[in-house]
Design a protein around this motif. Structure first.
Motif, PDB file in Angstrom:
ATOM      1  N   ARG A   1      67.358  30.294  47.766  1.00  0.00           N
ATOM      2  CA  ARG A   1      66.736  29.017  47.423  1.00  0.00           C
ATOM      3  C   ARG A   1      67.802  28.121  46.824  1.00  0.00           C
ATOM      4  NH1 ARG A   1      64.761  26.513  42.915  1.00  0.00           N
ATOM      5  NH2 ARG A   1      65.294  28.246  41.557  1.00  0.00           N
ATOM      6  N   GLU A   2      67.780  26.858  47.243  1.00  0.00           N
ATOM      7  CA  GLU A   2      68.699  25.881  46.674  1.00  0.00           C
ATOM      8  C   GLU A   2      67.913  24.907  45.799  1.00  0.00           C
ATOM      9  OE1 GLU A   2      72.222  22.840  48.044  1.00  0.00           O
ATOM     10  OE2 GLU A   2      70.762  23.467  49.541  1.00  0.00           O
ATOM     11  N   SER A   3      68.475  24.623  44.642  1.00  0.00           N
ATOM     12  CA  SER A   3      67.894  23.606  43.775  1.00  0.00           C
ATOM     13  C   SER A   3      69.033  22.695  43.341  1.00  0.00           C
ATOM     14  CB  SER A   3      67.204  24.245  42.569  1.00  0.00           C
ATOM     15  OG  SER A   3      68.171  24.794  41.697  1.00  0.00           O
ATOM     16  N   GLY A   4      68.733  21.702  42.537  1.00  0.00           N
ATOM     17  CA  GLY A   4      69.755  20.764  42.097  1.00  0.00           C
ATOM     18  C   GLY A   4      70.882  21.394  41.314  1.00  0.00           C
ATOM     19  N   ASP A   5      70.606  22.523  40.645  1.00  0.00           N
ATOM     20  CA  ASP A   5      71.634  23.145  39.810  1.00  0.00           C
ATOM     21  C   ASP A   5      72.321  24.343  40.454  1.00  0.00           C
ATOM     22  OD1 ASP A   5      69.407  24.835  39.608  1.00  0.00           O
ATOM     23  OD2 ASP A   5      69.812  25.359  37.534  1.00  0.00           O
ATOM     24  N   GLY A   6      71.884  24.787  41.633  1.00  0.00           N
ATOM     25  CA  GLY A   6      72.554  25.925  42.238  1.00  0.00           C
ATOM     26  C   GLY A   6      71.831  26.519  43.427  1.00  0.00           C
ATOM     27  N   VAL A   7      72.467  27.556  43.961  1.00  0.00           N
ATOM     28  CA  VAL A   7      71.915  28.361  45.049  1.00  0.00           C
ATOM     29  C   VAL A   7      71.651  29.741  44.454  1.00  0.00           C
ATOM     30  CG1 VAL A   7      72.346  29.346  47.334  1.00  0.00           C
ATOM     31  CG2 VAL A   7      73.195  27.045  46.777  1.00  0.00           C
ATOM     32  N   TYR A   8      70.458  30.259  44.702  1.00  0.00           N
ATOM     33  CA  TYR A   8      70.003  31.520  44.112  1.00  0.00           C
ATOM     34  C   TYR A   8      69.511  32.463  45.202  1.00  0.00           C
ATOM     35  CZ  TYR A   8      69.883  28.701  39.889  1.00  0.00           C
ATOM     36  OH  TYR A   8      70.229  27.878  38.843  1.00  0.00           O
ATOM     37  N   TRP A   9      69.612  33.768  44.935  1.00  0.00           N
ATOM     38  CA  TRP A   9      68.986  34.732  45.849  1.00  0.00           C
ATOM     39  C   TRP A   9      67.905  35.492  45.107  1.00  0.00           C
ATOM     40  CZ3 TRP A   9      69.361  40.204  45.739  1.00  0.00           C
ATOM     41  CH2 TRP A   9      70.302  40.743  44.876  1.00  0.00           C
ATOM     42  N   GLN A  10      66.941  35.932  45.895  1.00  0.00           N
ATOM     43  CA  GLN A  10      65.750  36.583  45.361  1.00  0.00           C
ATOM     44  C   GLN A  10      65.791  38.089  45.646  1.00  0.00           C
ATOM     45  OE1 GLN A  10      62.890  35.120  43.779  1.00  0.00           O
ATOM     46  NE2 GLN A  10      62.611  37.280  43.363  1.00  0.00           N
ATOM     47  N   PRO A  11      65.990  38.931  44.631  1.00  0.00           N
ATOM     48  CA  PRO A  11      65.929  40.377  44.855  1.00  0.00           C
ATOM     49  C   PRO A  11      64.556  40.796  45.394  1.00  0.00           C
ATOM     50  CG  PRO A  11      66.932  39.909  42.740  1.00  0.00           C
ATOM     51  CD  PRO A  11      66.344  38.617  43.252  1.00  0.00           C
ATOM     52  N   ASP A  12      64.527  41.868  46.161  1.00  0.00           N
ATOM     53  CA  ASP A  12      63.282  42.415  46.690  1.00  0.00           C
ATOM     54  C   ASP A  12      63.424  43.929  46.806  1.00  0.00           C
ATOM     55  OD1 ASP A  12      64.733  42.974  49.055  1.00  0.00           O
ATOM     56  OD2 ASP A  12      63.959  41.204  50.094  1.00  0.00           O
TER      57      ASP A  12
ATOM     58  N   ASN B   1      63.509  36.052  38.080  1.00  0.00           N
ATOM     59  CA  ASN B   1      64.284  37.174  38.622  1.00  0.00           C
ATOM     60  C   ASN B   1      65.284  36.762  39.702  1.00  0.00           C
ATOM     61  OD1 ASN B   1      62.249  36.597  40.413  1.00  0.00           O
ATOM     62  ND2 ASN B   1      61.786  38.723  40.886  1.00  0.00           N
ATOM     63  N   GLU B   2      65.491  35.472  39.905  1.00  0.00           N
ATOM     64  CA  GLU B   2      66.490  35.025  40.872  1.00  0.00           C
ATOM     65  C   GLU B   2      67.892  35.216  40.306  1.00  0.00           C
ATOM     66  OE1 GLU B   2      64.512  31.571  43.534  1.00  0.00           O
ATOM     67  OE2 GLU B   2      65.189  30.984  41.549  1.00  0.00           O
ATOM     68  N   VAL B   3      68.866  35.357  41.219  1.00  0.00           N
ATOM     69  CA  VAL B   3      70.253  35.571  40.822  1.00  0.00           C
ATOM     70  C   VAL B   3      71.085  34.389  41.318  1.00  0.00           C
ATOM     71  CG1 VAL B   3      72.238  37.112  40.984  1.00  0.00           C
ATOM     72  CG2 VAL B   3      69.925  38.067  40.991  1.00  0.00           C
ATOM     73  N   TYR B   4      71.825  33.772  40.409  1.00  0.00           N
ATOM     74  CA  TYR B   4      72.677  32.631  40.738  1.00  0.00           C
ATOM     75  C   TYR B   4      73.818  33.072  41.655  1.00  0.00           C
ATOM     76  CZ  TYR B   4      75.843  28.672  39.966  1.00  0.00           C
ATOM     77  OH  TYR B   4      76.680  27.592  40.135  1.00  0.00           O
ATOM     78  N   ILE B   5      74.081  32.284  42.724  1.00  0.00           N
ATOM     79  CA  ILE B   5      75.203  32.554  43.630  1.00  0.00           C
ATOM     80  C   ILE B   5      76.322  31.550  43.394  1.00  0.00           C
ATOM     81  CG2 ILE B   5      75.968  32.706  46.020  1.00  0.00           C
ATOM     82  CD1 ILE B   5      73.025  33.359  46.760  1.00  0.00           C
ATOM     83  N   CYS B   6      75.992  30.260  43.479  1.00  0.00           N
ATOM     84  CA  CYS B   6      77.012  29.222  43.379  1.00  0.00           C
ATOM     85  C   CYS B   6      76.352  27.862  43.174  1.00  0.00           C
ATOM     86  CB  CYS B   6      77.867  29.184  44.649  1.00  0.00           C
ATOM     87  SG  CYS B   6      76.946  28.777  46.160  1.00  0.00           S
ATOM     88  N   GLY B   7      77.160  26.870  42.887  1.00  0.00           N
ATOM     89  CA  GLY B   7      76.660  25.509  42.818  1.00  0.00           C
ATOM     90  C   GLY B   7      76.399  24.977  44.213  1.00  0.00           C
ATOM     91  N   PRO B   8      75.518  24.005  44.381  1.00  0.00           N
ATOM     92  CA  PRO B   8      75.202  23.486  45.706  1.00  0.00           C
ATOM     93  C   PRO B   8      76.402  22.871  46.420  1.00  0.00           C
ATOM     94  CG  PRO B   8      74.035  22.230  44.012  1.00  0.00           C
ATOM     95  CD  PRO B   8      74.745  23.344  43.336  1.00  0.00           C
ATOM     96  N   ASP B   9      77.361  22.336  45.669  1.00  0.00           N
ATOM     97  CA  ASP B   9      78.536  21.718  46.281  1.00  0.00           C
ATOM     98  C   ASP B   9      79.528  22.735  46.840  1.00  0.00           C
ATOM     99  OD1 ASP B   9      77.460  19.277  45.620  1.00  0.00           O
ATOM    100  OD2 ASP B   9      78.677  19.036  43.805  1.00  0.00           O
ATOM    101  N   ALA B  10      79.352  24.009  46.541  1.00  0.00           N
ATOM    102  CA  ALA B  10      80.255  25.053  47.043  1.00  0.00           C
ATOM    103  C   ALA B  10      80.051  25.315  48.534  1.00  0.00           C
ATOM    104  CB  ALA B  10      80.066  26.342  46.256  1.00  0.00           C
ATOM    105  N   LEU B  11      78.920  24.855  49.077  1.00  0.00           N
ATOM    106  CA  LEU B  11      78.612  25.107  50.493  1.00  0.00           C
ATOM    107  C   LEU B  11      78.628  23.800  51.274  1.00  0.00           C
ATOM    108  CD1 LEU B  11      75.674  27.622  50.021  1.00  0.00           C
ATOM    109  CD2 LEU B  11      78.034  28.148  50.663  1.00  0.00           C
TER     110      LEU B  11
END
Length: 123
Positions: free
Chosen positions: A105-116, A5-15
């Motif tokens: 949360r950041e992982s190797g493939d992107g930055v994600y946000w967790q809905p609540d 249920n996480e939502v992709y924001i951007c790639g890690p290199d964008a920040l």
């Protein structure tokens, strides 16, 4: 790989540390709003893009959240200063207030946000 249920924001290199943040749409407490992520001290932080003093967006221009020293987030309207690690207002009209955090949360493939219960993806 992201969790279900996480939502992709951007790639890690964008920040970049102390650089521009990335804005993303959310539904906050039932209303359309914007969240943002920034990198500070090598870590990614996410917040609702709303000043704790008056509900206006923080960024000077899209994605510009840090003040000139790149140590603090700053409200472009009121000059309130926030610690990027906690969202706590350390100076300005809302001293002691805080930004609303969004779980990221950041992982190797992107930055994600967790809905609540407070923050949901737009329909």
């Amino acid at each position: 790989m992201s969790e279900a249920n996480e939502v992709y924001i951007c790639g890690p290199d964008a920040l970049v540390d102390g650089g521009n943040g990335v804005r993303f749409p959310v539904v906050a407490f039932g209303d359309e709003a914007t969240g943002f992520v920034v990198r500070h001290g090598g870590k990614v932080y996410g917040y609702l893009n709303r000043c704790a003093h008056v509900p206006v967006e923080l960024d000077w221009f899209k994605g510009e959240f840090f003040e000139s020293s790149k140590l603090y987030l700053m409200c472009s309207t009121h000059g309130a200063i926030y610690a990027p690690e906690t969202g706590v207002c350390t100076g300005g009209p809302c001293r002691g207030g805080r930004l609303r955090p969004i779980a990221v949360r950041e992982s190797g493939d992107g930055v994600y946000w967790q809905p609540d219960q407070h923050f949901q993806p737009p329909k």
